[in-house]
Design a protein around this motif. Structure first.
Motif, PDB file in Angstrom:
ATOM      1  N   LYS A 250      25.470 -31.588 -58.293  1.00 22.66           N
ATOM      2  CA  LYS A 250      24.676 -32.799 -58.072  1.00 22.66           C
ATOM      3  C   LYS A 250      25.570 -33.945 -57.613  1.00 22.66           C
ATOM      4  N   ALA A 251      26.734 -34.071 -58.257  1.00 24.58           N
ATOM      5  CA  ALA A 251      27.634 -35.162 -57.899  1.00 24.58           C
ATOM      6  C   ALA A 251      28.167 -35.010 -56.476  1.00 24.58           C
ATOM      7  N   VAL A 252      28.561 -33.780 -56.114  1.00 18.78           N
ATOM      8  CA  VAL A 252      29.087 -33.543 -54.771  1.00 18.78           C
ATOM      9  C   VAL A 252      28.002 -33.786 -53.727  1.00 18.78           C
ATOM     10  N   SER A 253      26.780 -33.346 -54.013  1.00 18.88           N
ATOM     11  CA  SER A 253      25.671 -33.529 -53.073  1.00 18.88           C
ATOM     12  C   SER A 253      25.449 -35.003 -52.772  1.00 18.88           C
ATOM     13  N   GLU A 254      25.374 -35.794 -53.817  1.00 14.25           N
ATOM     14  CA  GLU A 254      25.109 -37.218 -53.634  1.00 14.25           C
ATOM     15  C   GLU A 254      26.241 -37.900 -52.866  1.00 14.25           C
ATOM     16  N   ALA A 255      27.472 -37.599 -53.251  1.00 11.73           N
ATOM     17  CA  ALA A 255      28.609 -38.235 -52.580  1.00 11.73           C
ATOM     18  C   ALA A 255      28.694 -37.824 -51.118  1.00 11.73           C
ATOM     19  N   LEU A 256      28.470 -36.545 -50.838  1.00  9.96           N
ATOM     20  CA  LEU A 256      28.592 -36.030 -49.471  1.00  9.96           C
ATOM     21  C   LEU A 256      27.510 -36.594 -48.566  1.00  9.96           C
ATOM     22  N   LEU A 257      26.277 -36.619 -49.037  1.00  6.26           N
ATOM     23  CA  LEU A 257      25.154 -36.991 -48.188  1.00  6.26           C
ATOM     24  C   LEU A 257      24.970 -38.494 -48.065  1.00  6.26           C
ATOM     25  N   SER A 258      25.559 -39.245 -48.990  1.00  8.69           N
ATOM     26  CA  SER A 258      25.484 -40.702 -48.880  1.00  8.69           C
ATOM     27  C   SER A 258      26.148 -41.180 -47.597  1.00  8.69           C
ATOM     28  N   ALA A 259      27.148 -40.441 -47.134  1.00  8.39           N
ATOM     29  CA  ALA A 259      27.851 -40.823 -45.898  1.00  8.39           C
ATOM     30  C   ALA A 259      26.952 -40.745 -44.679  1.00  8.39           C
ATOM     31  N   PHE A 260      25.813 -40.049 -44.780  1.00 13.01           N
ATOM     32  CA  PHE A 260      24.902 -39.895 -43.643  1.00 13.01           C
ATOM     33  C   PHE A 260      23.656 -40.766 -43.784  1.00 13.01           C
ATOM     34  N   GLY A 261      23.704 -41.728 -44.683  1.00 16.00           N
ATOM     35  CA  GLY A 261      22.605 -42.680 -44.786  1.00 16.00           C
ATOM     36  C   GLY A 261      21.526 -42.303 -45.772  1.00 16.00           C
ATOM     37  N   PHE A 262      21.680 -41.181 -46.471  1.00 16.96           N
ATOM     38  CA  PHE A 262      20.698 -40.829 -47.483  1.00 16.96           C
ATOM     39  C   PHE A 262      20.924 -41.684 -48.725  1.00 16.96           C
ATOM     40  N   THR A 263      19.831 -42.020 -49.396  1.00 16.69           N
ATOM     41  CA  THR A 263      19.929 -42.956 -50.524  1.00 16.69           C
ATOM     42  C   THR A 263      19.556 -42.321 -51.855  1.00 16.69           C
ATOM     43  N   ASP A 264      18.343 -41.814 -51.964  1.00 11.41           N
ATOM     44  CA  ASP A 264      17.895 -41.212 -53.219  1.00 11.41           C
ATOM     45  C   ASP A 264      17.920 -39.699 -53.109  1.00 11.41           C
ATOM     46  N   PHE A 265      18.096 -39.023 -54.252  1.00  5.79           N
ATOM     47  CA  PHE A 265      18.215 -37.568 -54.262  1.00  5.79           C
ATOM     48  C   PHE A 265      17.339 -36.975 -55.369  1.00  5.79           C
ATOM     49  N   LYS A 266      16.845 -35.776 -55.097  1.00  9.15           N
ATOM     50  CA  LYS A 266      16.166 -35.016 -56.153  1.00  9.15           C
ATOM     51  C   LYS A 266      16.551 -33.553 -56.008  1.00  9.15           C
ATOM     52  N   PHE A 267      16.578 -32.866 -57.129  1.00  7.50           N
ATOM     53  CA  PHE A 267      17.050 -31.489 -57.177  1.00  7.50           C
ATOM     54  C   PHE A 267      15.944 -30.613 -57.754  1.00  7.50           C
ATOM     55  N   THR A 268      15.599 -29.551 -57.011  1.00  4.60           N
ATOM     56  CA  THR A 268      14.527 -28.664 -57.458  1.00  4.60           C
ATOM     57  C   THR A 268      15.026 -27.225 -57.445  1.00  4.60           C
ATOM     58  N   PRO A 269      14.545 -26.393 -58.395  1.00  6.13           N
ATOM     59  CA  PRO A 269      14.955 -24.985 -58.411  1.00  6.13           C
ATOM     60  C   PRO A 269      14.587 -24.293 -57.099  1.00  6.13           C
ATOM     61  N   ASP A 270      15.497 -23.470 -56.600  1.00  3.03           N
ATOM     62  CA  ASP A 270      15.278 -22.714 -55.364  1.00  3.03           C
ATOM     63  C   ASP A 270      14.672 -21.366 -55.729  1.00  3.03           C
ATOM     64  N   GLU A 271      13.478 -21.100 -55.207  1.00  3.15           N
ATOM     65  CA  GLU A 271      12.785 -19.857 -55.560  1.00  3.15           C
ATOM     66  C   GLU A 271      13.420 -18.627 -54.943  1.00  3.15           C
ATOM     67  N   LYS A 272      14.340 -18.790 -53.971  1.00  4.92           N
ATOM     68  CA  LYS A 272      14.938 -17.606 -53.346  1.00  4.92           C
ATOM     69  C   LYS A 272      15.841 -16.862 -54.329  1.00  4.92           C
ATOM     70  N   ARG A 273      16.573 -17.561 -55.176  1.00  6.28           N
ATOM     71  CA  ARG A 273      17.351 -16.963 -56.264  1.00  6.28           C
ATOM     72  C   ARG A 273      18.259 -15.826 -55.792  1.00  6.28           C
TER      73      ARG A 273
END
Length: 527
Positions: A250-273
């Motif tokens: 979660k921390a890496v996702s937020e830090a990485l994507l903030s550089a591209f202008g994304f602001t808020d984040f949400k995390f949901t289980p991936d059904e592909k598993r």
């Protein structure tokens, strides 16, 4: 004309620095002119995919991740080790590597007779033995395929073209070769490379290990489409250490994507598993973009202990994967990854400004004298444009190539003016059309909304006249240059670069530079 390389380099450095801040306007190096268009340059454009790759690399590095290159070729057995029961489904989408087998080429009397016929002479017993040895060396792999033609040419004392003919006519085995598949595959997931790399590193490096890799993956899709290609870039990272948990993802996702202008984040289980992740750890990352709202941009999870154990990895590992093309589609507002990745295969729209840059003089003076002469002709014609004919005005007088030359702008007929009505038409590009228009109310919209080329009909004809006068003077002759009724760009010394002309015709736009120019320029050689 001497071209100063050092001055070019100095100017290029200064211009590129300026262009970086001011935009990609056309910049002309010293000595360049319309006669040397190859010496003009613009600030180059990066490819959108690699622009995103570069920004991802910079962001990962700033976050403390070391860059790695993972193996691109992965053995089939590793897919089974990593994916377990899912391996067969994964292998259905991978590319297996294949190659041509090396044929066992026999040489009987028939083949020797054919070779002799093509060479035009008999071959000795020693040459025959050397030929067999060479072909046997190729079969055993001591001679590479790209060296075979040369080696045979040396043995037969023939040129490469003759040897190629011999191989085609005498040894059909080479023509009939069919590729055979190996058990090696092209990496379809960056995960396949991470297991191999971490298996070698984890006991030999201080923990935690933080690595990223941005590289190609290959997937044998049924067909390519607007959202998928058979080769794509994965921007993937791993964090391996005793205390690594899912929160790291979660921390890496937020830090990485903030550089591209994304602001808020949400995390949901991936059904592909995927089986290489721990149960219930595979997570999709959704990020809110100021314009696009919520979009799925990445996936992360904790590698399964059983998959890690296959490679002797004894610490938890978090992996995050992000599709570069997916992120580029969001960043560039594209709805077709094929057009974004391979724009050269799709029609590209040209702006009016781009078309205007492609409109130029067919001929113009290269010398400083010629440029001054063109300006003198233009200024004289402009100053006396409304004078009735017959009339004559001296535009310039001086020495050219050791001869006295005088240049006149003239009108020999009565009832007409020195310059025709279209002389002061200016060439504009408006909505993809190239138009020569006067400064009158009827064309006010074109002149206000369009892009000017900065060329009037008078400018273009004056430049042509200067070229012809200078050429004639060097031969000790006078000359006369006339522009009458313009119908085509060439009638007024204009040309449109081929790529722009192709765009204009493909999109049913028009080129309209018609108009009565009626300008005459004459030079005379003095005593």
């Amino acid at each position: 004309m001497r071209f100063d390389v050092e001055e070019y380099r100095k100017r290029a450095k200064e211009d590129f620095e300026r262009a970086w801040h001011e935009g990609p306007e056309v910049l002309t190096p010293p000595g360049a002119s319309g006669r040397y268009p190859h010496l003009a340059y613009t600030r180059a454009k990066p490819h959108p995919i690699y622009e995103i790759v570069q920004k991802l690399r910079s962001t990962y590095l700033s976050m403390g991740f070391d860059e790695a290159i993972n193996p691109l070729i992965v053995e089939e057995s590793d897919i089974y080790r990593q994916f377990g029961p899912e391996a067969m489904a994964v292998l259905d989408r991978v590319f297996y590597l294949g190659g041509l087998p090396r044929p066992n080429v026999g040489i009987a009397r028939k083949q020797l007779d054919q070779i002799e016929a093509l060479l035009g002479h008999a071959i000795s017993t020693e040459t025959e033995d050397s030929l067999r040895e060479t072909l046997h060396g190729y079969k055993k792999g001591t001679i590479d395929g790209d060296e075979l033609t040369h080696e045979l040419a040396v043995v037969l004392a023939a040129d490469d073209a003759t040897v190629v003919h011999i191989m085609d006519e005498v040894f059909p085995e080479f023509r009939e070769l069919a590729p055979e598949s190996s058990r090696s595959t092209l990496r379809s997931h960056m995960t396949s490379g991470w297991f191999l790399s971490l298996g070698s590193l984890w006991e030999k490096s201080p923990l935690p290990i933080r690595l990223f890799s941005i590289d190609r993956c290959f997937r044998r899709e049924q067909e390519e489409g607007p959202t998928r290609l058979m080769t794509y870039h994965s921007a993937s990272c791993v964090v391996a250490g005793e205390d690594v948990t899912i929160e790291e993802g979660k921390a890496v996702s937020e830090a990485l994507l903030s550089a591209f202008g994304f602001t808020d984040f949400k995390f949901t289980p991936d059904e592909k598993r995927s089986k290489y992740y721990m149960p219930d750890s595979q997570t999709e990352v959704y990020a809110r973009h100021p314009v696009l709202d919520w979009v799925e941009v990445a996936t992360f999870g904790m590698y399964s202990p059983s998959a890690l154990a296959e490679y002797g990895i004894g610490v938890p590992v978090m992996n995050l994967g992000l599709g570069v093309e997916r992120l580029a589609m969001i960043a560039y507002r594209s709805n077709d990854v094929r057009q974004l990745t391979y724009p050269q295969f799709f029609p590209q729209a040209l702006s009016d400004r781009q078309i205007a840059r492609a409109v130029r003089l067919r001929e113009e003076p290269a010398s400083a004298f010629g440029k001054r002469l063109a300006a003198a002709i233009r200024d004289t014609a402009a100053a006396n444009a409304a004078e009735p004919g017959p009339c004559e005005f001296s535009a310039w007088k001086g020495e050219v190539a050791g001869r006295q030359v005088e240049v006149f702008v003239e009108e020999t007929e009565s009832g007409t003016k020195l310059c025709g009505p279209a002389c002061f038409n200016e060439v504009f590009v408006h909505n993809g059309a190239v138009l020569g228009v006067p400064d009158v109310e009827k064309w006010a919209q074109v002149r206000s909304e369009g892009v000017s080329t900065g060329i009037t009909y008078l400018d273009a004809v004056a430049a042509l006249a200067a070229v012809r006068i200078e050429e004639a003077a060097c031969c000790g002759e006078g000359t006369k240059v006339q522009a009458k009724m313009a119908k085509l760009p060439s009638d007024i010394n204009l040309r449109i670069d081929e790529y722009a002309m192709r765009y204009i015709t493909d999109n049913n736009k028009k080129v309209d530079v018609r108009g009565p120019v009626f300008l005459s320029v004459r030079s005379a050689i003095g005593e």
